[in-house]
Design a protein around this motif. Structure first.
Motif: not given
Length: 654
Positions: A98-99, A251-254, A264-267, A288-293
């Motif tokens: 989040a930060r 969206r809120s589940a990201a 992390v997956a996005l359709w 999601l890309l931030t969380r994966a990184q």
């Protein structure tokens, strides 16, 4: 508690300082504040809990982020007033993500945390949790992924605990919920968790069913705002407590909390529903890309079409492509035929329904084979826009200048803004009194096609009533983009009408969005080997139409990315928009200390008494630009500026 009693409170024996993010939406307060932890709250005041603190003389909500031994604050610290709940609902990994998201989008941490955690439901917290099944699920079958050369290795890497990053171009007709469920199952088999985000409730329902069929009950939870506050919070707590290893949702589940995040997956990442409409307006893909990184998790970005952002992940080498060979694509794809509006069928009924002869023939053949026909119409309603019959001037309301529309057959035109009827309308340009349809909606099209094909059932799917599925029988199914129901066995024909309404939108993503909507609809058709046809009413020479005819979304995405690079638009560059009253925007720019190399474009009028300025910089300068804008917003909030200015980084619509 009295002031004397507060003074007599004893601090906690260790880690007596709490660092709190106060839930106050002011940019100049976007930092943590230290408070003393009293001994009586020592056991409850854990990182991740909701608390109450005294701030500027008022009791406000906050998040306890961490506890430390000492503070750098030189003055006397105020006491932590209350622990709202001892339930640590905020995951440390979510706080870090989040930060970073807040920093990227020039927002505040409190705003992003508000998106991450649903409102508390005290009764739900007291309920006993549902334990997760013991052990890990078996490795899933890989038959479905074998049609993609890199698909089976991708699934195997997930099952072995590795973290591949992939951009997946799904074949037409692909059962994508089953493929994503297999990727989640492989991740869970490795002992890790997964987060999957889809655009809407229909997609979530299909994915939820696929996961339940493959994993069994209680291994995952599905999150969406439509669940209601209690059920949504109940499922959120299951994930936070480690009772569900996978979270799927809209969206809120990201930012959902998942232990040992492995995927992390996005359709369909191009869907505008993935763009958060609340400050700081982040996009799910970037979250999601931030969380994966940050966590080293695997990535899967999939869809029938492909965005320029997904293509950039491939172009930079950050992700690898998962796509089928061309011969496999040809076998799975329907036959795509372009047709021009000038080639209307000779049948008067077909002409009134705006069907070219090739579309008319494809529909008749599909219905004769007892197969449903999908007709995609870009606009909702009956006749959402009308114009003067004589001079073609757009008809507008005499009171508010809003556009006039017809709600049904034989109805009186009325304003779409103020709803005032316009029974005695007269054209101000030529004096004409007759109206004609400027844009035809899905309900009017359904009426016309029903007359053209008497005896054929007509179903509509749109905003007011969205169909999930239709049976495998002869019927006309008219739908707005994004509301197309799935047909059992696929559609015999898919007709894409009024293509100009998508292609002529004054938006940076007009081409990309038209392609996405067409590919998504065409993917529901039967393969060409089984008679499936797609007719797009557009010039066959257009790049978007050519990509659909060849079923080559990668080529179109690469072309789109190249054009964005030449023009200096996202994702090839970082772009910020400032929207507000002209004086407020000007004042904002005077305050902002923009980094070197930032180009200022505008102003652009966006409405009554409002304008928009665009700021452009290289991709590497995005964080510096975001910080400068956040700091300027902080200065204005500290000065209590009268008019707000909306800041958006890389806005989805431009």
């Amino acid at each position: 508690m009295t002031a004397r009693a507060k003074q007599d409170r004893e601090p906690a024996g260790s880690l007596a300082v709490a660092r709190v993010c106060v839930d106050v939406p002011l940019p100049h307060l976007d930092r943590t504040f230290d408070y003393r932890v009293p001994a009586d709250l020592d056991g409850k005041a854990r990182p991740g809990t909701r608390v109450k603190v005294r701030f500027s003389g008022q009791l406000v909500d906050g998040w306890l982020l961490e506890r430390v031994e000492e503070t750098a604050h030189e003055g006397r610290l105020a006491w932590l007033e209350k622990v709202v709940s001892a339930e640590p609902v905020l995951d440390p990994q979510v706080v870090r993500a989040a930060r970073e998201v807040a920093d990227r989008y020039a927002g505040s941490l409190a705003d992003v945390l508000r998106l991450a955690v649903p409102p508390r439901q005290a009764k739900v917290e007291a309920e006993p949790g549902v334990p997760s099944p013991d052990g890990v699920p078996d490795a899933p079958p890989s038959d479905g992924w074998r049609r993609y050369p890199a698909g089976e290795p991708f699934l195997r890497a997930l099952a072995e605990g590795r973290s591949p990053r992939a951009v997946w171009s799904a074949l037409p007709g692909e059962q994508w919920p089953a493929r994503i469920a297999e990727a989640v199952a492989a991740t869970l088999h490795s002992g890790r968790g997964a987060v999957v985000v889809v655009a809407d409730a229909r997609d979530l329902e299909r994915l939820d069913a696929a996961l339940t069929a493959l994993l069994g009950p209680d291994r995952h939870v599905a999150l969406s705002a439509a669940l209601g506050p209690s059920e949504r919070y109940r499922r959120f707590l299951r994930a936070r407590r480690g009772q569900a290893a996978a979270v799927v949702g809209t969206r809120s589940a990201a930012l959902a909390p998942v232990a040992e995040l492995g995927l992390v997956a996005l359709w369909d990442d191009g869907d505008d529903l993935h763009a958060e409409p609340r400050s700081p307006y982040p996009h799910v893909r970037q979250i999601l890309l931030t969380r994966a990184q940050q966590t080293g998790a695997a990535v899967l970005v999939g869809g029938f079409a492909r965005t320029a952002e997904a293509q950039l992940l491939l172009a930079t080498g950050w992700a690898k492509e998962v796509a089928a060979h061309r011969d496999q694509v040809r076998r799975a794809a329907p036959a795509v035929l372009p047709a021009d509006d000038s080639q209307l069928a000779r049948d008067p009924a077909a002409a009134s329904a705006r069907l070219p002869s090739v579309a008319w023939q494809a529909a008749r053949e599909a219905l004769a084979a007892n197969a449903p026909v999908l007709v995609q119409v870009p606009r909702r309603g009956y006749v959402p826009a009308v114009s003067c019959q004589d001079c073609r001037e757009r008809a507008r309301c005499t009171r508010c200048s809003g556009p006039l529309a017809l709600g049904g057959s034989g109805s009186v035109a009325a304003c779409r803004w103020c709803a005032r009827p316009a029974a005695g309308w007269t054209c101000p340009a030529c004096g004409g009194r007759r109206l004609r349809a400027a844009v035809t909606g899905v309900r009017r099209t359904a009426e016309e096609l029903g007359r053209a094909l008497p005896g054929v059932p007509v179903r509509t799917s749109g905003k007011d009533a969205v169909l999930a599925t239709v049976p495998a029988e002869a019927a006309l199914v008219l739908s707005t983009p994004g509301a197309e129901p799935v047909a059992e066995g696929g559609y015999g024909a898919v007709l894409l009408l009024d293509s100009w309404a998508l292609l002529t939108r004054a938006d940076l993503r007009a081409t990309e969005e038209a392609a996405r909507r067409w590919f998504n609809a065409a993917a529901l058709a039967r393969p060409g080997e089984r008679g499936g046809k797609v007719v797009v009413v557009a010039d066959g020479g257009l790049a978007t139409v050519q990509a659909l005819v060849r079923w080559d979304p990668a080529w179109l995405a690469e072309r789109e990315l190249g054009e964005r690079r030449e023009l200096g638009f996202p994702p090839a560059a970082r772009l910020a928009s400032l929207t507000g009253p002209a004086a407020a925007v000007s004042e904002f720019l005077d305050v902002a200390r923009l980094p070197d190399g930032v180009q200022v474009l505008g102003p652009l009028p966006v409405g009554e008494d409002e304008e928009r300025m665009l700021l452009r910089t290289a991709r590497g300068g995005g964080l510096a630009l975001a910080k400068a804008l956040h700091d300027a917003a902080g200065v204005r909030s500290l000065r209590k500026a009268a008019h707000p200015v909306r800041i958006q980084l890389d806005p989805h619509e431009l």
